[in-house]
Scaffold this motif. Sequence first.
Motif, short mmCIF file in Angstrom:
data_model
loop_
_atom_site.label_atom_id
_atom_site.label_comp_id
_atom_site.label_asym_id
_atom_site.label_seq_id
_atom_site.Cartn_x
_atom_site.Cartn_y
_atom_site.Cartn_z
N GLN A 45 -1.57 -8.70 -55.76
CA GLN A 45 -0.59 -9.79 -55.71
C GLN A 45 -0.13 -10.16 -57.11
OE1 GLN A 45 0.60 -10.80 -53.03
NE2 GLN A 45 -0.90 -10.54 -51.40
N PRO A 46 1.15 -10.41 -57.29
CA PRO A 46 1.60 -10.92 -58.60
C PRO A 46 1.06 -12.32 -58.83
CG PRO A 46 3.38 -11.02 -57.00
CD PRO A 46 2.24 -10.32 -56.32
N GLY A 47 1.08 -12.78 -60.09
CA GLY A 47 0.47 -14.06 -60.45
C GLY A 47 0.86 -15.20 -59.54
N PHE A 48 2.13 -15.24 -59.15
CA PHE A 48 2.64 -16.37 -58.36
C PHE A 48 1.88 -16.50 -57.05
CE2 PHE A 48 5.40 -18.84 -55.75
CZ PHE A 48 6.12 -19.64 -56.62
N TRP A 49 1.59 -15.39 -56.40
CA TRP A 49 0.98 -15.43 -55.07
C TRP A 49 -0.49 -15.09 -55.07
CZ3 TRP A 49 3.33 -18.26 -51.93
CH2 TRP A 49 4.73 -18.29 -51.86
N ARG A 50 -1.14 -15.05 -56.23
CA ARG A 50 -2.57 -14.75 -56.24
C ARG A 50 -3.33 -16.02 -55.87
NH1 ARG A 50 -3.69 -12.13 -61.48
NH2 ARG A 50 -2.11 -10.67 -60.76
N MET A 51 -3.97 -15.97 -54.74
CA MET A 51 -4.62 -17.18 -54.23
C MET A 51 -5.69 -17.67 -55.19
SD MET A 51 -5.82 -17.57 -50.31
CE MET A 51 -4.31 -17.33 -49.41
N ARG A 52 -5.62 -18.94 -55.58
CA ARG A 52 -6.55 -19.56 -56.52
C ARG A 52 -6.57 -18.85 -57.88
NH1 ARG A 52 -10.68 -22.75 -53.77
NH2 ARG A 52 -9.37 -24.18 -52.61
N GLY A 53 -5.58 -18.00 -58.14
CA GLY A 53 -5.56 -17.27 -59.41
C GLY A 53 -4.95 -18.12 -60.51
N GLU A 54 -5.14 -17.68 -61.74
CA GLU A 54 -4.52 -18.36 -62.87
C GLU A 54 -3.04 -18.00 -62.91
OE1 GLU A 54 -6.06 -20.39 -65.04
OE2 GLU A 54 -7.95 -20.17 -63.94
N ILE A 55 -2.20 -18.91 -63.43
CA ILE A 55 -0.83 -18.52 -63.74
C ILE A 55 -0.65 -18.64 -65.25
CG2 ILE A 55 0.16 -19.10 -61.49
CD1 ILE A 55 1.16 -21.71 -62.69
N SER A 56 0.29 -17.86 -65.79
CA SER A 56 0.48 -17.85 -67.24
C SER A 56 1.06 -19.19 -67.67
CB SER A 56 1.40 -16.71 -67.64
OG SER A 56 2.72 -17.00 -67.21
N PRO A 57 0.80 -19.61 -68.92
CA PRO A 57 1.35 -20.88 -69.39
C PRO A 57 2.88 -20.90 -69.31
CG PRO A 57 -0.23 -19.97 -70.97
CD PRO A 57 -0.04 -18.95 -69.91
N ARG A 58 3.48 -19.73 -69.50
CA ARG A 58 4.95 -19.68 -69.46
C ARG A 58 5.44 -19.97 -68.05
NH1 ARG A 58 7.74 -14.33 -70.89
NH2 ARG A 58 9.20 -14.88 -69.24
N LEU A 59 4.81 -19.29 -67.07
CA LEU A 59 5.20 -19.51 -65.68
C LEU A 59 5.00 -20.98 -65.31
CD1 LEU A 59 6.13 -18.40 -62.97
CD2 LEU A 59 3.77 -17.80 -62.44
N ASN A 60 3.92 -21.55 -65.82
CA ASN A 60 3.63 -22.95 -65.54
C ASN A 60 4.76 -23.86 -66.03
OD1 ASN A 60 1.88 -25.01 -64.59
ND2 ASN A 60 1.32 -25.46 -66.72
#
Lengths: 256, 305
Positions: free
Chosen positions: B45-60
Motif C-alpha cells: 500500500q502507498p503511504g496514504f492507505w497504509r493502515m496505521r502507517g506513518e505518513i511523510s511530513p510533506r504529505l502531512n
Amino acid sequence: MTADLQLRGLSKEFRGKRGPIVAFSGIDLHVDSGELVCIVGASGCGKSTLLNIVAGLDTPTAGEATLAGFPIQGPGPDRGIVFQSYSLFPWRTVAENVGFGLELGGMPKSEMRERVAYYLRVMKLEKWAESRPGQLSGGMRQRVAIARSLAMEPEVLLLDEPFGALDAHTRGLMQDYLLSVWEQTGTTILMVTHDVEEALFLSQRIYVFSSHPGRIRREIVVPFGVERPQTIRRDERFLDLRDEIHGLLLAEAVDV
Amino acid sequence: MTSLRPGQPVFDRLEVTSRSTAVVTDGASGARGGPRARVLGGRRQPGFWRMRGEISPRLNVVLVAISLAAPLVAWVLLRASGLVNPIFLPSVNEVVHSAKDMVTSGQLAGDTWASSRRVFIGFGLAILIAVPLGLAMGSFRSINALFEPVIGFVRYMPATAFLPLLLIWLGLGEGPKVALIVIGTVFFNTLMIANAVWQVPSELIRVAFTLGGGNVSVFRKVIFPYALPGIIDAARVNLAAAWNLIVVAELVAADNGLGVRIFRAQRFLRTEEIFALLLVIGVLGVTSDVALRLVRNRLSPWSQE
C-alpha cells in the motif's frame, strides 16, 4: 525481621453463573522465615488468588492465613507484592517509584533518600534513578517493582509470575538478581510461577498445585544449596525433578 | 541483479531487492533480464492507505493545508459561480467586513464575553460535580451501582428539551442558560470521567495498598494522577457540547451573547454576520481545546510517552 507464613485449610470459592466455582480448597502450606518457596501449577489452580489472599487483597472462603502467628486481615507494608505487569507509577521517576511506600509511611526525606539509594544499588538501578518507567526495558521495570517492595523491608515478599513477561535471556539474569537479593536481604519469599525450571533454580521448596480445583499435589524439597550457578540446570537431580514435576502437571493437562 | 555485500545495512538490501523485483514484475522492461522474482505478500500500500502507517511530513503538511483550504475554496467558487443567491451565501469580503464592524463597535467583544462567561460558569459547575462523582464511580462499584443507572437514563433526555422547564423555574436571567449547560454536559462528563478512572489498572491500586496506602492516599497519589489526562480529554470533548448549548439557550431568551446576535442577524437576512459569528465560535472552541491540551501535556507529560 522476617517471620514464618502459615496457611491452614485455606479455600476460596467464587460466585459463578451456575453456582460456586472453587478456585482452590484445603490448602495447608508454610514458608519458614528466610525461606524461598515456589508454587508451581497450570493456569486455573488459583495460585494468583492465593497470593492475593496472603497479601490481604482478597479474603478466603474458609481457612486462615497467618504471619508470625497473627491472622492476615488486609494489605500492609509487611507483605510486599510484585505482579507480572510491572505496575509502576508512570508519572514518577524510578527513585520516586521506589520511595512511594516510604513516602506514604511518612519517612523523613533524608532517611528516605538513603533507603531508596540503597535499594537502587541492590537492584543495579542507580543509573536510571531519574528516568521514568516509560523509558525502561521490561527487565528494568520489574527490577524497579522489586526494589519498591524491598524498600519497605517487608517480612514476606510475594512474587506473582514476576518474570513471565520477560524474554528468556532477561529472565535468566533476573533470576540471578533475585537470588543475590534474597541472600543479601534474607527476606522470606513466596513466588508463584508456571515455569518449572525457574522454580527449581530459585527455591528451596516447591509446592506443585493441581487445577480445578487447586490442591497441593506434592511438596518437593529442592536438594541444592544457597550457591546456585546456572550450571545446576544441567545437574542430573535438577533434570530428574524437572521431569517429575512436568509429569505431575501433564497428568493434569490430560483432563483438560 | 544486485549482490548482497556483507556489512551493508539490511534495510538498504531490502530496498534494493524490492525495487529490482518491481522492475521485473512490471513486464514492460522484461528485456532487462534476470530471473523472474517471486513477490510475496501482494501489493504494497502507498503511504496514504497504509493502515496505521506513518505518513511523510510533506504529505502531512499537504493534507492539513487541503483540510483547511478546501472549504474556503469551495465557498469562494460557489459564490463566484453565481449559482446561489448572494443573500443566502455572502462573499468572503462581506464576512470580513461584517466581522470588522462588529469588532470596532465593541459589540463582538461584549457578546463574546457574555457567551464565554455562561459557558465558563456552566461548564465549570458541571466539572465541579463530574470530577468527584466520576472519580468515586470509577473507584467504587458501590457508588457506580448507585449513580450509573440514573445517569445513563437521564443523559438520553435531550438537554435542550429542558429549556422550557428551566425558563419556567429560573426565569429569564443567567440562571436558565447556565443550568442548560450544566444539564447538557454534567452527565457525559461524569460517565466519561468514571470510564477514565476505570482505566487505572487494578494491580496499580493493589500494589499501592500493599505499600501502606489507604483509600485517601491511593485516591490522591494513584487514581487521580493516573486518570488526570483522561479527565482533561473528557472535558475537551464535552466543551464542544457546551458551546452548542449556549447558542441554543441564547436563541430562545437573552439580550446579549453570540446566539442572540445570530438570531437578530437572521431576522434582517444578514447572512454575512451569521457567517462571521459562526467563525468566531469555531475559533473560540479551537482555542479552548488547544489550551486544555496544553494543560494536559503540562500536568501529565508522561501520558504522551
